[in-house]
Design a protein around this motif. Structure first.
Motif, mmCIF file in Angstrom:
data_model
loop_
_atom_site.group_PDB
_atom_site.id
_atom_site.type_symbol
_atom_site.label_atom_id
_atom_site.label_comp_id
_atom_site.label_asym_id
_atom_site.label_seq_id
_atom_site.Cartn_x
_atom_site.Cartn_y
_atom_site.Cartn_z
ATOM 1 N N TRP A 245 -13.240 0.306 -4.465
ATOM 2 C CA TRP A 245 -12.382 0.801 -5.712
ATOM 3 C C TRP A 245 -10.940 2.452 -6.142
ATOM 4 N N GLU A 246 -11.208 3.005 -5.206
ATOM 5 C CA GLU A 246 -10.128 3.813 -4.837
ATOM 6 C C GLU A 246 -8.910 3.832 -3.775
ATOM 7 N N LEU B 298 -3.231 1.231 -5.744
ATOM 8 C CA LEU B 298 -2.345 0.539 -6.174
ATOM 9 C C LEU B 298 -1.440 0.668 -7.408
ATOM 10 N N GLU B 299 -2.031 0.676 -8.401
ATOM 11 C CA GLU B 299 -1.814 1.345 -9.201
ATOM 12 C C GLU B 299 -0.519 2.755 -9.469
ATOM 13 N N ASN C 87 -2.983 13.170 -3.599
ATOM 14 C CA ASN C 87 -2.070 13.000 -4.876
ATOM 15 C C ASN C 87 -1.906 12.092 -6.146
ATOM 16 N N LYS C 88 -2.685 11.257 -6.131
ATOM 17 C CA LYS C 88 -2.161 10.588 -7.486
ATOM 18 C C LYS C 88 -4.048 10.715 -8.062
ATOM 19 N N GLY C 89 -4.544 11.546 -8.242
ATOM 20 C CA GLY C 89 -5.588 11.941 -8.292
ATOM 21 C C GLY C 89 -6.716 11.297 -8.932
ATOM 22 N N ILE C 90 -6.823 10.613 -7.383
ATOM 23 C CA ILE C 90 -8.416 10.046 -7.104
ATOM 24 C C ILE C 90 -8.529 11.202 -6.342
ATOM 25 N N GLU C 91 -9.968 11.209 -6.887
ATOM 26 C CA GLU C 91 -11.092 12.220 -5.871
ATOM 27 C C GLU C 91 -12.061 11.295 -5.243
ATOM 28 N N LEU C 92 -11.734 11.198 -4.008
ATOM 29 C CA LEU C 92 -12.461 10.563 -2.783
ATOM 30 C C LEU C 92 -14.441 10.986 -2.295
ATOM 31 N N GLU C 93 -14.811 10.157 -2.283
ATOM 32 C CA GLU C 93 -16.211 10.637 -2.861
ATOM 33 C C GLU C 93 -17.118 11.348 -2.064
ATOM 34 N N ARG D 290 -5.800 9.971 2.803
ATOM 35 C CA ARG D 290 -6.567 10.499 2.003
ATOM 36 C C ARG D 290 -5.678 11.414 0.695
ATOM 37 N N GLU D 291 -4.780 12.200 1.573
ATOM 38 C CA GLU D 291 -3.681 12.624 1.318
ATOM 39 C C GLU D 291 -3.102 12.192 -0.448
ATOM 40 N N PHE D 292 -2.697 10.916 0.154
ATOM 41 C CA PHE D 292 -1.785 9.256 -0.538
ATOM 42 C C PHE D 292 -2.645 9.509 -2.275
ATOM 43 N N TYR D 293 -3.926 9.197 -1.603
ATOM 44 C CA TYR D 293 -5.089 9.241 -2.794
ATOM 45 C C TYR D 293 -5.541 10.450 -3.639
#
Length: 254
Positions: free
Chosen positions: A165-166, A171-172, A151-157, A146-149
């Motif tokens: 979609w998260e 992948l970007e 750190n990319k600015g992806i807020e997990l719902e 979860r930290e990976f996402y």
């Protein structure tokens, strides 16, 4: 009047065709018509979570084409059937109706041999047991950290799952090339000999859901002029790019 008509008469007699030219006005008219028909990219489409986008412009003296790729997740499809690159194709040398149709959806992901990539009930979140997935036929490691996402600015719902979609946004930018259409896929839809003049992965996109037309948008007014003239210096954006998925929070939320 007689003088102006004479060359056309002569060309008709000898079987020559008058040179077909096009204008920025004609280009914008086509884009506006597609926006009105809902076949121009709407980055906050309520059914599609945006992931990545790209625009490519092609031209010569008689022909033009513009392709806008919108990679996204349509939750009505679910799982791999919901992940696609939708090609929006415009121009005066294309075989299809300007905009997009079912033939212009590229499906680029699939399950690998180890496990189903997504939960089998709703096909909307990662399967915790899945270790790999196929992206354009090649195995890709699935990141469950979860930290990976974050750190990319992806807020997990959700606290206990990672939605499709998260995961795809994670992948970007490393896999952007694989998400985008290949040269072969592009050339199956526009003439093989039509030169590319411009390629963008960042631009200021119109808010089509709020009825903003391409002809009122700085980006597309300038792109139309580039296509008309062949001079890329007409593209001088003053607005900050907004086509990143973070700028379209309503996408996929219907």
């Amino acid at each position: 009047m007689t003088y102006n008509k004479l060359p056309n008469i002569r060309m008709n007699i000898f079987g020559f065709k008058k040179k077909q030219e096009y204008s920025a006005k004609e280009i914008l008219k086509q884009l506006d018509k597609c926006a009105e028909d809902f076949t121009f990219p709407m980055l906050d489409n309520g059914y599609v979570y945006p992931i990545h986008s790209k625009m490519s412009a092609y031209r010569d003296e008689k022909r033009w084409a513009l392709i806008i790729e919108v990679i996204g997740f349509n939750y009505r499809g679910g799982g791999h059937d919901g992940i696609s690159n939708c090609l929006h194709i415009f121009g005066n040398c294309i075989d299809t109706k300007p905009g997009t149709d079912n033939a212009n959806f590229l499906y680029i992901t699939d399950n690998s041999a180890d496990n189903s990539t997504f939960d089998e009930e709703y096909l909307e979140s990662l399967n915790p047991k899945a270790k790999t997935m196929l992206l354009r036929g090649k195995e890709l490691s699935i990141n469950h950290n979860r930290e990976f996402y974050l750190n990319k600015g992806i807020e997990l719902e959700e606290e206990d799952k990672i939605f499709v979609w998260e995961f795809m946004r994670g992948l970007e930018p490393e896999y952007n090339n694989e998400l985008e259409a290949t040269e072969k896929e592009i050339r199956e839809r526009i003439p093989l000999d039509l030169p590319k003049i411009m390629e963008l992965t960042e631009w200021y996109h119109p808010d089509c859901a709020d009825s903003e037309l391409p002809s009122k948008n700085e980006t597309f007014k300038q792109i139309a002029k580039v296509l008309e003239t062949g001079k890329t210096e007409f593209y001088k954006p003053t607005n900050e790019p907004n086509n990143h998925w973070k700028n379209w929070p309503d996408g996929g939320t219907l």
